[in-house]
Every structure is written in C-alpha cells, then in structure tokens.
Design an enzyme around this catalytic site. Structure first.
Site, short mmCIF file in Angstrom:
data_model
loop_
_atom_site.label_atom_id
_atom_site.label_comp_id
_atom_site.label_asym_id
_atom_site.label_seq_id
_atom_site.Cartn_x
_atom_site.Cartn_y
_atom_site.Cartn_z
N CYS A 185 0.80 -1.24 0.00
CA CYS A 185 0.00 0.00 0.00
C CYS A 185 0.83 1.28 0.00
CB CYS A 185 -0.95 -0.01 1.19
SG CYS A 185 -2.20 -1.29 1.02
N ARG A 225 5.52 -7.92 -0.32
CA ARG A 225 5.58 -6.91 -1.39
C ARG A 225 6.31 -5.66 -0.89
NH1 ARG A 225 -0.70 -7.31 -3.31
NH2 ARG A 225 -1.02 -7.71 -1.10
#
Ligand code: NAD
Length: 442
Positions: free
Chosen positions: A261, A331
């Site tokens: 994010c 990620r």
C-alpha cells in the site's frame, strides 16, 4: 443482503468473510482457480490471524462461498464490491486494468439494478471510469460507490469488524442509505460512517496512507540525525508522541516502509498531482527518504566489515522477511532490498520468517547464495552477523547465549530497534540499530 466481492486477496477475502459473519449472503469471486479451490475447502491462501476460523464457520453455514464465475457473482447479488489489485504502473499511477476488466464483466452480466462498490484503492476519477465502462455494456440501472478500505494486514479482521470509521463516497441518497445499513453492524461503538462525495472518498484513502508514510519517513530522518548528534530516537520519539497534538502512532523508525500500500499509494498520489499540475513535494520527499532508508542498514553492515569488498564470502542470518509482522506479505519488503544488496556483494544469506518464507521465495526467486531455515536459531549457524528486518514478537527476547554459540561473530544489525541495548551489551554483542547509539562489544 446479497453481496459479491470480486478479488479474494488480503482485502477482498477479509471483506467477504466479515460481511458473511454479520449475516449477509456472500459470494467471493476470483480469477485464480487454485485460490478458489483452496478457499472452497476453507483453506486460506494467505496468512491473516483469525481468517481461517471465519472462513470455516461461514462456509459451513453456507453464508459464504467462492467461485471463479463473475457471471454468477453478478447475477445473484445486489451489491458488487470490486476488491482486485491496483498495482503500480510504470509511471507511478495505479494500474486499473483489473478494476476495469471487472467493470466490463459486471456490465456484461448485469440482470437488474446493482450497486457497484470500489473497495480497491483507486485514484480520483475511477468511479466515473467504472461507471462509463459498465454503461457502455448494459441497459440496466446501476450506481457506483467509492468505499476505500483502511484495514491493516496482521490485524485485518479486527480492523474490518471494528473500524475507526467507514468512508463512503456516494452519488445518491439511496446509495448512502444502503451503505449505512450494510455497515451498521460494524460501527455499533458509535464510530462514524462518513458519507461524502465520490472524489473526496477516493482521495481520502491516498491522503491517509501518504500522511502515515510521511510520519514514518520523517521519523527515519530524525533517527538518522540522532545518530549524528548523539541523541537517542527512543527518547525523542516518546518526547514527541506524548504531545497529544502528535500522538504515538507511526513514530517508529526503521529500515523503511514497504507492503502493497504505502509505496504504491504515495506514488499514485504524486502521479494524480502531476495529472492536475499540482507538484506534491512532500509526497515526493517521503518516497525519496524511504528509498534511502532501505539501504541504511546495508551501509552500516559495509562499514562494520571494512568495505563492500569484505562482504564477499560472509554469511548473514536474516530474521524477518515480511514487510511487517503477522503477515506473509513481502511486497516491497525492506528484506528484499537488503538481501539483494548482500547477495550482490557476494555474501551468503540464510533467512527465516515465521510466515513469509514461501512468499519471499517466490518474490526473490531461487538464488544459489540464499537459503532458508526453519527457525530463527537454525539460520544463525556460522553466521558472521544477524540482520533483523521484521519486528516479529518472537524475536524480541532471544536467547543471546545460545545465539552466540551458533554464530561465528556476535554482531547484530537491528533494523527495527526491537532489542534492548543494555541487554545486548551485557551479552557482549556488537549491536547496531536505527537512531540509537551503537553498542560496542564488551
Ligand atoms: N493489502 C492491504 O493491506 C490493503 C489495505 C487497504 C486497501 N488495499 C487495496 O485493496 C486492493 C486489493 O489489495 P489486496 O492486497 O487484497 O490485493 P491482492 O493482490 O492480495 O488480491 C487481489 C486479488 O484479485 C484477484 N483478481 C485480479 N483480477 C481479477 C479479476 N479480473 N476478477 C477476479 N479477481 C481478480 C487476484 O487473483 C487476487 O486474488 C488494492 O487496491 C489495494 O491497494 C489493500
């Protein structure tokens, strides 16, 4: 209510399970056959505390089911959530390929009035694009709502069931009423459902994540300054955070933020600014500081061993691969960058993580200099140094004597400041952390 959630990832899966838990009939749709097959057997494809129990309970009582058929999901529900990924495109913008693909599917299969809800993090103007895409393909009436998600991986169920607030951007009073009804069970402690226009809701998500990322980068800069001026970031952090205007959250320094994010959302906000000729200078700096911060520990490692050439042939143990604890998500994890640099300089790496070894292995690809150990102690064998990349609780009080017997040299690079400096010193380690005075070996 009859709800379909398209995308069974960290957000969609949690949303689907939590909507079912409150008594709705929920269909989860994903293009990934293997994922859907696992989910049908109540096996979670991701690690998220509490999720498997929720899946088991709601699959058993048939309030929740999963399919790869978007057609089925669209035809059988009144509310359709789009919760697919919006990865970063080459120019920093959010890649809307998946979102618009789902919109096309919805337009194709619509069989009556539907409310379509953008839950994916999408830039201002996306609800309009989704609307246009669907309108080209159907004669049925529909509305598009923006409902950004604020859950945190690792605490996602709790965040979804008890959010600080629910943000909804609506095109009509009808949609506002529907969203208020849907979310009523989750805000029983008087938390607000903030109803606003669609562009404001879309922007709220990016502005919130960028503000949090700003706090992290700001504290990382202050930590780097602490090291130069002989201050201790722990004292400075507490001194700052106890000011009620500032607060304690998101003031921890470290080796940079990662995850799916913050990095992409800050980039996408910068990109939106560019599109509208607004130069978001603070957001640009937040990104720059973060990119540098991921290398701060590498610089300390190189300095400790006397230069980059000295890293060749050394063995490093890594504790933590996930971008943060209580998730298997790697990620943009700082560990990717740090391990990449160590390997590039010729080091061998033995890594461990309670949940993220498999996801890391896929992200980093097989590499002859990188291997994985079952436990955090197993990876210390003959290590020339330990690098801590994730603040898993189980790393906080290690058995220092046992570690020393395993390691070739008693050196710790703590990228998350999780160890007690006095304790480490007492056990005779050379210890480096972020924004705190180094500890010399006794
Ligand atoms: N992960 C988080 O903590 C978090 C928090 C808040 C918001 N978000 C946002 O939510 C969105 C989803 O994030 P995520 O982390 O859940 O992503 P994810 O990559 O974990 O999951 C996305 C899922 O969508 C599926 N998918 C892709 N295309 C599809 C299609 N055409 N039809 C059906 N399924 C499809 C994929 O197979 C995958 O399972 C993103 O926009 C993200 O920015 C994420």
């Amino acid at each position: 209510m009859k709800i379909t959630v398209v995308g069974a990832g960290y957000v969609g899966l949690v949303a689907a399970a939590c909507f079912a838990e409150s008594g709705n009939d929920v269909i989860g749709v994903d293009v990934d056959d293997a994922k859907v097959e696992k989910l049908t057997k109540a096996e979670s494809p991701i690690y998220e505390p509490g999720l498997t129990d929720l899946l088991k309970r709601n699959l058993k009582n048939a309030r929740l089911r999963f399919t790869t058929s978007l057609k089925e999901g669209v035809e059988l529900s009144d509310i359709i959530f789009i919760a697919v990924g919006t990865p970063q495109d080459e120019d920093g913008s959010a890649d809307l390929t998946h979102v618009l693909e789902v919109a096309k599917g919805i337009g194709t299969y619509m069989n009556g009035f539907k409310t379509i809800v953008d839950k994916s993090t999408v830039p201002v103007g996306t609800a309009r694009k989704v609307h246009e895409t669907i309108a080209k393909l159907t004669k049925h009436q529909f509305e598009v709502v923006s409902n950004p998600e604020f859950l945190k991986e690792g605490a996602a169920i709790d965040d979804f069931m008890k959010p600080d607030r629910v943000v909804v951007g609506v095109p009509s009073e009808r949609a506002a009423k529907l969203m208020r009804e849907l979310y009523a069970p989750y805000v029983r402690t008087n938390k607000p459902i903030l109803v606003m226009d669609v562009p404001s809701a879309e922007l709220t998500k990016y502005a919130s994540n960028s503000m949090l990322a700003t706090r992290v980068s700001f504290m990382n800069e202050i930590a780097n300054l602490c090291e130069k001026v002989g201050a201790d970031i722990d004292s400075v952090r507490i001194g700052m955070g106890t000011d009620s205007r500032i607060g304690m959250a998101f003031l921890f320094p470290g080796i940079g933020y990662g995850g799916s994010c913050f990095p992409k959302d800050v980039q996408a906000l910068i990109r939106t600014g560019k599109d509208y000729e607004v130069d978001l200078r603070i957001a640009r700096s937040v990104e720059d500081v973060n990119a540098d911060q991921k290398l701060v520990m590498v610089h300390k490692i190189v300095k400790h061993y006397g230069g980059a050439s000295q890293i060749k042939g050394k063995t490093f143990a890594i504790w933590g691969l996930a971008f943060k604890p209580r998730t298997d998500d790697v990620r943009e994890a700082p560990a990717l960058k740090i391990i990449g640099e160590l390997v590039r300089m010729g080091a061998k790496v033995v890594a461990s993580d309670p949940e993220a070894v498999e996801t890391f292995r896929q992200a980093f690809k097989e590499h002859s200099q990188v291997s994985y150990a079952f436990s955090n102690y197993d990876c210390l064998n003959q290590a020339d140094g330990l690098v801590i990349c994730t603040e898993w609780n189980e790393y906080r009080q290690p058995n220092f004597e046992r570690m020393k017997q395993l390691m070739r040299a008693a050196v710790i690079f703590d990228g998350r400041n999780i160890l007690d400096r006095n304790e480490v010193a007492r056990h005779g380690y050379r210890y480096y952390s972020i924004g705190r005075p180094d500890v010399a070996a006794a």
